[in-house]
Design a protein around this motif. Structure first.
Motif, PDB file in Angstrom:
ATOM      1  N   UNK A 116       0.854  -1.185   0.000  1.00 35.22           N
ATOM      2  CA  UNK A 116       0.000   0.000   0.000  1.00 35.22           C
ATOM      3  C   UNK A 116       0.892   1.238   0.000  1.00 35.22           C
ATOM      4  N   UNK A 117       0.782   2.023  -1.054  1.00 37.14           N
ATOM      5  CA  UNK A 117       1.616   3.216  -1.239  1.00 37.14           C
ATOM      6  C   UNK A 117       0.768   4.446  -0.930  1.00 37.14           C
ATOM      7  N   UNK A 118       1.310   5.342  -0.113  1.00 39.31           N
ATOM      8  CA  UNK A 118       0.603   6.587   0.201  1.00 39.31           C
ATOM      9  C   UNK A 118       1.297   7.765  -0.490  1.00 39.31           C
ATOM     10  N   UNK A 119       0.492   8.668  -1.065  1.00 37.80           N
ATOM     11  CA  UNK A 119       1.020   9.882  -1.688  1.00 37.80           C
ATOM     12  C   UNK A 119       0.132  11.049  -1.290  1.00 37.80           C
ATOM     13  N   UNK A 120       0.737  12.243  -1.138  1.00 38.83           N
ATOM     14  CA  UNK A 120      -0.043  13.435  -0.793  1.00 38.83           C
ATOM     15  C   UNK A 120      -0.068  14.438  -1.940  1.00 38.83           C
ATOM     16  N   UNK A 121       0.124  13.924  -3.181  1.00 39.71           N
ATOM     17  CA  UNK A 121       0.054  14.762  -4.376  1.00 39.71           C
ATOM     18  C   UNK A 121      -0.432  13.880  -5.522  1.00 39.71           C
ATOM     19  N   UNK A 122      -0.891  14.451  -6.633  1.00 34.19           N
ATOM     20  CA  UNK A 122      -1.460  13.644  -7.713  1.00 34.19           C
ATOM     21  C   UNK A 122      -0.509  12.545  -8.184  1.00 34.19           C
ATOM     22  N   UNK A 123      -0.963  11.320  -8.106  1.00 35.11           N
ATOM     23  CA  UNK A 123      -0.149  10.159  -8.461  1.00 35.11           C
ATOM     24  C   UNK A 123      -1.024   9.124  -9.142  1.00 35.11           C
ATOM     25  N   UNK A 124      -0.390   8.243  -9.885  1.00 34.59           N
ATOM     26  CA  UNK A 124      -1.106   7.181 -10.568  1.00 34.59           C
ATOM     27  C   UNK A 124      -0.295   5.901 -10.463  1.00 34.59           C
ATOM     28  N   UNK A 125      -0.978   4.807 -10.149  1.00 38.30           N
ATOM     29  CA  UNK A 125      -0.332   3.504 -10.039  1.00 38.30           C
ATOM     30  C   UNK A 125      -0.402   2.790 -11.378  1.00 38.30           C
ATOM     31  N   UNK A 126       0.750   2.430 -11.907  1.00 35.85           N
ATOM     32  CA  UNK A 126       0.852   1.692 -13.162  1.00 35.85           C
ATOM     33  C   UNK A 126       1.269   0.266 -12.832  1.00 35.85           C
ATOM     34  N   UNK A 127       0.388  -0.683 -13.153  1.00 34.35           N
ATOM     35  CA  UNK A 127       0.639  -2.081 -12.836  1.00 34.35           C
ATOM     36  C   UNK A 127       1.253  -2.804 -14.032  1.00 34.35           C
ATOM     37  N   UNK A 128       2.309  -3.575 -13.754  1.00 33.06           N
ATOM     38  CA  UNK A 128       2.902  -4.481 -14.731  1.00 33.06           C
ATOM     39  C   UNK A 128       2.824  -5.878 -14.130  1.00 33.06           C
ATOM     40  N   UNK A 129       2.355  -6.838 -14.908  1.00 31.27           N
ATOM     41  CA  UNK A 129       2.082  -8.188 -14.418  1.00 31.27           C
ATOM     42  C   UNK A 129       3.380  -8.990 -14.355  1.00 31.27           C
ATOM     43  N   UNK A 130       4.163  -8.752 -13.288  1.00 30.85           N
ATOM     44  CA  UNK A 130       5.480  -9.352 -13.178  1.00 30.85           C
ATOM     45  C   UNK A 130       6.514  -8.484 -13.869  1.00 30.85           C
ATOM     46  N   UNK A 131       7.685  -9.042 -14.094  1.00 27.07           N
ATOM     47  CA  UNK A 131       8.722  -8.274 -14.774  1.00 27.07           C
ATOM     48  C   UNK A 131       8.299  -7.949 -16.205  1.00 27.07           C
ATOM     49  N   UNK A 132       8.654  -6.762 -16.707  1.00 30.06           N
ATOM     50  CA  UNK A 132       8.195  -6.349 -18.043  1.00 30.06           C
ATOM     51  C   UNK A 132       8.605  -7.334 -19.129  1.00 30.06           C
ATOM     52  N   UNK A 133       7.654  -7.645 -20.012  1.00 34.57           N
ATOM     53  CA  UNK A 133       7.902  -8.515 -21.158  1.00 34.57           C
ATOM     54  C   UNK A 133       7.777  -7.684 -22.429  1.00 34.57           C
ATOM     55  N   UNK A 134       8.838  -7.655 -23.222  1.00 31.12           N
ATOM     56  CA  UNK A 134       8.864  -6.835 -24.438  1.00 31.12           C
ATOM     57  C   UNK A 134       8.644  -7.690 -25.673  1.00 31.12           C
ATOM     58  N   UNK A 135       7.821  -7.171 -26.592  1.00 31.48           N
ATOM     59  CA  UNK A 135       7.674  -7.763 -27.909  1.00 31.48           C
ATOM     60  C   UNK A 135       7.536  -6.636 -28.918  1.00 31.48           C
ATOM     61  N   UNK A 136       7.891  -6.942 -30.164  1.00 28.45           N
ATOM     62  CA  UNK A 136       7.844  -5.927 -31.214  1.00 28.45           C
ATOM     63  C   UNK A 136       6.442  -5.832 -31.796  1.00 28.45           C
ATOM     64  N   UNK A 137       5.931  -4.630 -31.847  1.00 30.06           N
ATOM     65  CA  UNK A 137       4.677  -4.377 -32.541  1.00 30.06           C
ATOM     66  C   UNK A 137       5.029  -4.058 -33.998  1.00 30.06           C
ATOM     67  N   UNK A 138       4.569  -4.937 -34.899  1.00 32.74           N
ATOM     68  CA  UNK A 138       4.983  -4.802 -36.298  1.00 32.74           C
ATOM     69  C   UNK A 138       4.433  -3.542 -36.942  1.00 32.74           C
ATOM     70  N   UNK A 139       3.246  -3.123 -36.536  1.00 34.43           N
ATOM     71  CA  UNK A 139       2.666  -1.923 -37.127  1.00 34.43           C
ATOM     72  C   UNK A 139       3.453  -0.683 -36.742  1.00 34.43           C
ATOM     73  N   UNK A 140       3.990  -0.695 -35.546  1.00 30.34           N
ATOM     74  CA  UNK A 140       4.686   0.496 -35.054  1.00 30.34           C
ATOM     75  C   UNK A 140       6.199   0.420 -35.240  1.00 30.34           C
TER      76      UNK A 140
END
Length: 690
Positions: free
Chosen positions: A126-150
């Motif tokens: 549980x993280x407490x902040x006293x200013x505008x913050x947003x929690x970004x969840x990643x499901x475990x360690x980041x997994x990278x793959x190439x997006x062919x369109x981009x």
């Protein structure tokens, strides 16, 4: 009736609601030809019903009337004729009933199989902040793959848009802002000039979001001018925050205070101890910055139950043991969303990452598929899958899939440590040559009865599948889930539609598009959003319809809607009905001016019956209860227990009518104007390859 007898039925008094069977008793009056005064009595019904949880309505499809009682009426022929007439006409006469009025009036014991046991109550980070913050969840360690369109690497195991540009920097996009970091896990800061190659990413995200106008909320627009601190977590976590130092506001009639400058439910008692409500679970600590541990809903300080209805924090009463709100939430968690499934047309498909792989399902003799986003079980050589609340079966893991007429015998033994735990809350009620009648309770959408209250999620973390394809599993933490008495569980403030994209397959999981499910429940389901930053009124008070409606953007929990082969009622076309025939009428009771069904908000229906068949009415003019005896109304005197029970029933009925009014007003005010509708989804996959 055919002989000119006029029959009126009054608002039902539900006694139990299990699966799709509603048992009720009803007050009834019968005026026979040539008589000037009706006789009053009671009948009991056992009804098969269809429930629409989005519209909060219950419709009787068929009914049996096992018993009818009229004081001093020994004529068995008369009783039997009444049974026959009521069974024939009750579905039409009763019209559609308010689900909230049914729940508020319901007296029932919980069925043990509906209770969830052994859920995880350990506190997440549980993280407490006293200013505008947003929690970004990643499901475990980041997994990278190439997006062919981009032509860029993207982090696939997150619902947030995180890409790695050719300058080897990571960029996070959401709510019209870019943030940058050297690692996918941060720390992030607001980006200045971003590489031009990211413009195609921004356009793709914005276009995907704007393509569903019915799910675009005002929070996203409000956040356009807010730059948040980004908190990244690769494990279960929650963010609580205040706007500056906590501004403690006393709660009248209690020794509690709440953080008035927070969208979270943060409290402090007179000893200085802190309490926070997260996903329906209470945690306490001596400091906001850490040391949180679980406290059961029935072990909270007594002042929590004294939080006044109508106050800004009465929403938490649904999570406080012993309150009316908690009782109603438990009742609601047992009510199924129902539908009939066409056996000839409904089907599904299941996609696997390679050949199907299965693993033992702990606590059962079944196995479950691990390399798919679908829910697939194997029992005794038969394969079962649940897709959008419908059971299917097949002779092999690849199909062909047909509508199941039963579900696995061991499904109720699935433990909450399994990611398929929610399947035990999808039921098969009845089978005909053409249709299978099915339904699911909110447990399928990850809302569980746990002890004296309802919580969101099992509390366990389930490892996702990742081996070229990424298949997420249900999550309990990370998105500020809060309970709403009408729509169930809603995401907390900060999560506008513009923050979610990548892990949900919008534009990146070839050919899918739209909401496909994932962390927060079955395919095609997503919870409601929270709009306003700081709540200024409660769920249950008179200000609900005026202010609280801005908290609701989407209330769609009927995932049967628009699914091919599944027949459900039109969510917005419930008719008020009355039965009449030449020579007689079976109608609905109530005083003049009452709506057709005698029980809509504003009706003055005040007729009750008890389990012995006696009939009572409340005289509002002198606040007196009267009992029907010898064809006249006589004051109830001397029996304090009878009056106490009647007062309780009147209070419950009034409460149900207020809830129905609030829901209808909130729904009308909050219905999206963009005309968008949720994509219906389809086959089972809930992840994808980038």
């Amino acid at each position: 009736m055919d002989d000119g007898t006029v029959v009126k039925i009054y608002q039902p008094q539900p006694e139990s609601f299990s699966n799709n069977v509603l048992k009720s008793r009803w007050a009834i009056s019968v005026l026979q030809p040539g008589k000037t005064d009706p006789v009053f009595g009671t009948f009991w019904s056992v009804a098969n019903v269809e429930t629409d949880r989005d519209a909060r309505r219950v419709v009787i499809q068929s009914a049996k009337v096992p018993n009818v009682k009229f004081p001093g009426q020994p004529d068995e022929n008369f009783i039997n004729s009444m049974k026959t007439a009521l069974e024939t006409n009750l579905p039409t006469t009763a019209g559609d009933l308010s689900l909230d009025e049914v729940l508020a009036s319901l007296d029932q014991d919980l069925e043990q199989q509906k209770l969830s046991k052994n859920l995880n109550t350990n506190a997440p980070r549980i993280v407490y902040a006293d200013h505008p913050s947003l929690l970004v969840m990643i499901d475990g360690q980041p997994k990278l793959q190439t997006n062919k369109d981009w032509g860029l690497d993207v982090v696939v195991n997150t619902p947030f848009t995180i890409v790695k540009a050719h300058d080897n920097q990571f960029y996070l996009y959401g709510s019209k802002h870019w943030y940058t970091a050297q690692e996918a896990t941060g720390p992030y800061s607001q980006a200045g000039n971003v590489p031009s190659e990211l413009q195609q990413v921004q356009s793709a995200v914005d276009n995907a979001n704007s393509s569903s106008p019915g799910y675009t909320d005002s929070a996203a627009e409000a956040q356009d001018n807010v730059v948040s601190d980004i908190v990244v977590s690769t494990s279960p976590a929650e963010l609580i925050q205040t706007s500056g130092q906590p501004a403690w506001t006393p709660i009248q009639g209690t020794s509690l205070s709440y953080a008035g400058n927070s969208s979270n439910d943060i409290f402090q008692d007179q000893s200085g101890k802190y309490y926070v409500l997260i996903s329906g679970r209470w945690y306490t600590s001596s400091a906001l910055t850490g040391g949180w541990h679980y406290v059961a809903a029935n072990a909270l300080p007594g002042d929590f139950a004294k939080i006044p209805q109508g106050s800004p924090k009465d929403n938490v009463l649904a999570s406080v043991a012993g309150t009316d709100e908690a009782r109603e939430a438990i009742m609601d968690a047992q009510i199924p969303q129902t539908a009939k499934v066409d056996r000839s047309t409904a089907t599904t498909s299941v996609n696997y990452d390679g050949d199907p792989q299965f693993a033992p399902l702990q606590g059962t003799d079944m196995q479950y598929a691990t390399n798919t986003g679908s829910s697939v079980l194997q029992e005794n050589g038969v394969y079962y899958s649940v897709d959008n609340g419908v059971w299917f079966q097949a002779p092999s893991p690849n199909g062909p899939w047909t509508v199941a007429t039963d579900r696995p015998a061991q499904v109720d033994q699935i433990p909450p440590t399994s990611p398929d735990y929610n399947l035990k809350y999808v039921y098969v009620y009845d089978v005909t040559p053409d249709y299978v009648y099915m339904g699911y309770t909110p447990g399928y959408l990850n809302a569980y009865i746990y002890g004296p209250t309802v919580v969101y999620g099992t509390g366990f973390y389930y490892n996702p599948w990742f081996n070229g394809f990424y298949y997420p599993r249900p999550w309990s933490w990370g998105f500020g889930f809060g309970y709403n008495p009408y729509v169930g569980w809603s995401l907390g403030f900060g999560y506008g539609f513009g923050w979610f994209h990548g892990g949900w397959g919008m534009g990146w999981h070839g050919g899918w598009g739209g909401w496909r499910g994932g962390w927060w429940g079955p395919a095609a389901y997503h919870p409601a959003y929270a709009w306003n930053r700081y709540r200024s009124t409660g769920f249950y008070g008179p200000g609900f319809a005026r202010n609280r409606n801005t908290f609701i953007n989407s209330y769609h929990t009927n995932i049967y809607a628009s699914r091919p082969g599944v027949i459900t009622r039109d969510n917005h076309n419930f008719a008020q009905r009355n039965f009449s025939r030449p020579g007689g009428t079976i109608g609905t009771g109530g005083r003049p001016g009452a709506p057709v069904n005698g029980g809509r908000p504003g009706a003055t229906n005040n007729v009750f019956s008890d389990r012995a068949g006696n009939v009572y009415q409340h005289n509002a003019a002198n606040n007196q209860w009267q009992q029907r005896s010898n064809n006249s109304w006589r004051p109830v005197q001397g029996n304090a227990q009878v009056r106490q029970n009647l007062n309780r029933q009147q209070t419950m009925r009034d409460r149900g009518q207020v809830r129905t009014q609030n829901f209808n007003q909130a729904r009308g005010a909050s219905r999206p104007s963009g005309g968008g509708s949720r994509p219906s989804g389809g086959g089972g996959s809930r992840g994808g390859k980038h």
